[in-house]
Design a protein around this motif. Structure first.
Motif, PDB file in Angstrom:
ATOM      1  N   ASN A 270      18.437  -3.962 -16.913  1.00 13.10           N
ATOM      2  CA  ASN A 270      17.724  -4.885 -17.784  1.00 13.10           C
ATOM      3  C   ASN A 270      16.684  -5.708 -17.012  1.00 13.10           C
ATOM      4  O   ASN A 270      15.525  -5.820 -17.429  1.00 13.10           O
ATOM      5  N   VAL A 271      17.085  -6.235 -15.846  1.00 10.39           N
ATOM      6  CA  VAL A 271      16.142  -7.064 -15.085  1.00 10.39           C
ATOM      7  C   VAL A 271      15.076  -6.214 -14.386  1.00 10.39           C
ATOM      8  O   VAL A 271      13.923  -6.624 -14.274  1.00 10.39           O
ATOM      9  N   ALA A 272      15.473  -5.008 -13.937  1.00  7.36           N
ATOM     10  CA  ALA A 272      14.518  -4.143 -13.225  1.00  7.36           C
ATOM     11  C   ALA A 272      13.433  -3.632 -14.171  1.00  7.36           C
ATOM     12  O   ALA A 272      12.267  -3.484 -13.786  1.00  7.36           O
ATOM     13  N   GLN A 273      13.848  -3.397 -15.403  1.00  4.22           N
ATOM     14  CA  GLN A 273      12.929  -2.865 -16.413  1.00  4.22           C
ATOM     15  C   GLN A 273      11.737  -3.811 -16.627  1.00  4.22           C
ATOM     16  O   GLN A 273      10.624  -3.376 -16.893  1.00  4.22           O
ATOM     17  N   LYS A 274      11.979  -5.106 -16.448  1.00  3.95           N
ATOM     18  CA  LYS A 274      10.895  -6.084 -16.615  1.00  3.95           C
ATOM     19  C   LYS A 274       9.815  -5.923 -15.551  1.00  3.95           C
ATOM     20  O   LYS A 274       8.712  -6.445 -15.681  1.00  3.95           O
ATOM     21  N   TYR A 275      10.135  -5.234 -14.472  1.00  4.20           N
ATOM     22  CA  TYR A 275       9.157  -4.949 -13.409  1.00  4.20           C
ATOM     23  C   TYR A 275       8.638  -3.510 -13.531  1.00  4.20           C
ATOM     24  O   TYR A 275       7.945  -3.029 -12.637  1.00  4.20           O
ATOM     25  N   GLY A 276       9.056  -2.830 -14.612  1.00  6.72           N
ATOM     26  CA  GLY A 276       8.660  -1.435 -14.783  1.00  6.72           C
ATOM     27  C   GLY A 276       9.411  -0.495 -13.852  1.00  6.72           C
ATOM     28  O   GLY A 276       8.935   0.599 -13.554  1.00  6.72           O
ATOM     29  N   ILE A 277      10.571  -0.922 -13.386  1.00  3.97           N
ATOM     30  CA  ILE A 277      11.332  -0.105 -12.424  1.00  3.97           C
ATOM     31  C   ILE A 277      12.474   0.612 -13.125  1.00  3.97           C
ATOM     32  O   ILE A 277      13.233   0.003 -13.886  1.00  3.97           O
ATOM     33  N   LYS A 278      12.579   1.929 -12.849  1.00  3.06           N
ATOM     34  CA  LYS A 278      13.738   2.701 -13.313  1.00  3.06           C
ATOM     35  C   LYS A 278      14.632   2.944 -12.093  1.00  3.06           C
ATOM     36  O   LYS A 278      14.182   3.520 -11.103  1.00  3.06           O
ATOM     37  N   LEU A 279      15.851   2.492 -12.181  1.00  2.00           N
ATOM     38  CA  LEU A 279      16.760   2.615 -11.032  1.00  2.00           C
ATOM     39  C   LEU A 279      17.420   3.987 -11.047  1.00  2.00           C
ATOM     40  O   LEU A 279      18.115   4.339 -11.996  1.00  2.00           O
TER      41      LEU A 279
ATOM     42  N   LYS B  61       0.855  -1.201   0.000  1.00  2.22           N
ATOM     43  CA  LYS B  61       0.000   0.000   0.000  1.00  2.22           C
ATOM     44  C   LYS B  61       0.892   1.252   0.000  1.00  2.22           C
ATOM     45  O   LYS B  61       0.636   2.217  -0.708  1.00  2.22           O
ATOM     46  N   THR B  62       1.944   1.213   0.788  1.00  2.00           N
ATOM     47  CA  THR B  62       2.882   2.343   0.861  1.00  2.00           C
ATOM     48  C   THR B  62       3.842   2.261  -0.312  1.00  2.00           C
ATOM     49  O   THR B  62       4.325   1.186  -0.653  1.00  2.00           O
ATOM     50  N   LYS B  63       4.120   3.413  -0.906  1.00  2.00           N
ATOM     51  CA  LYS B  63       5.019   3.424  -2.056  1.00  2.00           C
ATOM     52  C   LYS B  63       6.478   3.357  -1.570  1.00  2.00           C
ATOM     53  O   LYS B  63       6.890   4.152  -0.734  1.00  2.00           O
ATOM     54  N   HIS B  64       7.201   2.382  -2.073  1.00  3.46           N
ATOM     55  CA  HIS B  64       8.614   2.239  -1.727  1.00  3.46           C
ATOM     56  C   HIS B  64       9.465   2.533  -2.961  1.00  3.46           C
ATOM     57  O   HIS B  64       8.964   2.530  -4.078  1.00  3.46           O
ATOM     58  N   GLU B  65      10.751   2.768  -2.711  1.00  2.66           N
ATOM     59  CA  GLU B  65      11.658   2.923  -3.841  1.00  2.66           C
ATOM     60  C   GLU B  65      12.548   1.687  -3.960  1.00  2.66           C
ATOM     61  O   GLU B  65      13.047   1.173  -2.964  1.00  2.66           O
ATOM     62  N   ILE B  66      12.718   1.209  -5.186  1.00  9.50           N
ATOM     63  CA  ILE B  66      13.692   0.140  -5.421  1.00  9.50           C
ATOM     64  C   ILE B  66      14.952   0.818  -5.947  1.00  9.50           C
ATOM     65  O   ILE B  66      14.933   1.459  -7.006  1.00  9.50           O
ATOM     66  N   ALA B  67      16.039   0.687  -5.192  1.00 10.93           N
ATOM     67  CA  ALA B  67      17.318   1.266  -5.607  1.00 10.93           C
ATOM     68  C   ALA B  67      18.258   0.151  -6.028  1.00 10.93           C
ATOM     69  O   ALA B  67      17.945  -1.033  -5.871  1.00 10.93           O
ATOM     70  N   CYS B  68      19.395   0.550  -6.551  1.00  8.29           N
ATOM     71  CA  CYS B  68      20.352  -0.432  -7.078  1.00  8.29           C
ATOM     72  C   CYS B  68      21.488  -0.669  -6.093  1.00  8.29           C
ATOM     73  O   CYS B  68      22.012   0.265  -5.487  1.00  8.29           O
ATOM     74  N   HIS B  69      21.873  -1.944  -5.950  1.00  6.27           N
ATOM     75  CA  HIS B  69      22.936  -2.316  -5.010  1.00  6.27           C
ATOM     76  C   HIS B  69      23.944  -3.221  -5.735  1.00  6.27           C
ATOM     77  O   HIS B  69      24.465  -4.150  -5.154  1.00  6.27           O
ATOM     78  N   THR B  70      24.145  -2.917  -7.029  1.00  7.46           N
ATOM     79  CA  THR B  70      24.913  -3.716  -8.002  1.00  7.46           C
ATOM     80  C   THR B  70      24.195  -5.036  -8.271  1.00  7.46           C
ATOM     81  O   THR B  70      23.232  -5.381  -7.578  1.00  7.46           O
ATOM     82  N   PHE B  71      24.675  -5.767  -9.273  1.00  9.94           N
ATOM     83  CA  PHE B  71      24.001  -7.025  -9.628  1.00  9.94           C
ATOM     84  C   PHE B  71      24.388  -8.157  -8.668  1.00  9.94           C
ATOM     85  O   PHE B  71      23.565  -8.994  -8.328  1.00  9.94           O
ATOM     86  N   SER B  72      25.673  -8.149  -8.225  1.00 14.44           N
ATOM     87  CA  SER B  72      26.119  -9.295  -7.428  1.00 14.44           C
ATOM     88  C   SER B  72      26.879  -8.857  -6.171  1.00 14.44           C
ATOM     89  O   SER B  72      27.751  -9.567  -5.699  1.00 14.44           O
ATOM     90  N   HIS B  73      26.536  -7.661  -5.677  1.00 18.30           N
ATOM     91  CA  HIS B  73      27.113  -7.173  -4.418  1.00 18.30           C
ATOM     92  C   HIS B  73      28.634  -7.051  -4.515  1.00 18.30           C
ATOM     93  O   HIS B  73      29.394  -7.624  -3.719  1.00 18.30           O
ATOM     94  N   ILE B  74      29.091  -6.284  -5.499  1.00 16.95           N
ATOM     95  CA  ILE B  74      30.537  -6.142  -5.699  1.00 16.95           C
ATOM     96  C   ILE B  74      31.089  -4.927  -4.944  1.00 16.95           C
ATOM     97  O   ILE B  74      30.353  -4.010  -4.585  1.00 16.95           O
TER      98      ILE B  74
END
Ligand SMILES: [Zn+2]
Length: 232
Positions: free
Chosen positions: A196-205, A162-175
């Motif tokens: 590329n993978v986030a875009q499939k969820y409609g997410i812009k990082l 219900k609450t809007k959260h932000e999805i941020a980027c933490h690298t692909f493999s925690h480097i």
């Protein structure tokens, strides 16, 4: 007992204004970042990494096994945290490791994610990577079989809250992103994979959190479209 003492010390540090530290920048126009009439912004960010953060942890005796246990705990806690966020209307910036977006992955030939350039062996404050391939622990299965390594279900849960959260980027493999460890080409590969993978969820990082506070490659991040990163 230990916990209680730690909690008290933490409160003392807070009262003494030692933690968190307020850093003042006289030459920065804060209105560029904070819309009127507000004078401050509070950001709550959470690293969302499941087992990927702990694979090479120096403080764990059996990092891989314990990483899976810690991921299990995170899987129990995240739905509860989301419930509390809804109850109190709190938004979190979830610094998400890109691998978690995957429903699964597989070994092409003998390597996991062979198209990604590998970070060289290195050591930092939190982990030591001194043998083998960076993705050796990747089970290369799917999220139902190995829920510590993938989390499409939790990402959807965050997006549907219900609450809007932000999805941020933490690298692909925690480097480790420090300039002296991570050539920009490696980070670019990791970020493109995340986008590329986030875009499939409609997410812009747009926000970035360096794993293990390994601040670096800032120009590269800006060139890749990030507007914010988390400092200490
Ligand atoms: Zn994988």
């Amino acid at each position: 007992m230990k916990r209680k003492v730690k909690a008290i010390l933490s409160k003392v540090n807070f009262w003494l204004q030692r933690n968190p530290i307020v850093v003042k920048y006289d030459d920065v126009d804060y209105r560029k970042y904070i819309p009127a009439p507000y004078k401050a912004v509070f950001i709550l960010s959470a690293d969302f990494e499941l087992a990927l953060a702990w694979r090479y942890a120096k403080n764990l005796q059996n990092p891989k096994e314990q990483a899976i246990q810690l991921a299990k705990l995170a899987r129990t806690n995240i739905p509860l945290i989301l419930k509390l966020c809804d109850e109190y209307n709190i938004s979190i910036t979830w610094a998400t490791v890109g691998h978690l977006f995957l429903e699964g992955c597989n070994k092409n030939g003998h390597l996991a994610h062979p198209h990604l350039k590998r970070i060289p062996h290195h050591e930092n404050r939190y982990w030591r990577f001194n043998k083998g391939d960076w993705f050796d622990d990747d089970p290369c299965t799917d999220w139902q079989t190995s829920p510590a390594w993938y989390a499409p279900d939790l990402i959807k849960m965050i997006l549907n809250a219900k609450t809007k959260h932000e999805i941020a980027c933490h690298t692909f493999s925690h480097i480790d992103c420090r300039d002296e460890v991570c050539p920009s080409q490696i980070l670019i590969g990791e970020i493109l994979e995340c986008q590329n993978v986030a875009q499939k969820y409609g997410i812009k990082l747009e926000s970035f959190v360096h794993p293990g506070h390994t601040i670096g490659n800032l120009n590269t991040l800006r060139n890749l479209g990030f507007t914010s990163f988390r400092t200490d």
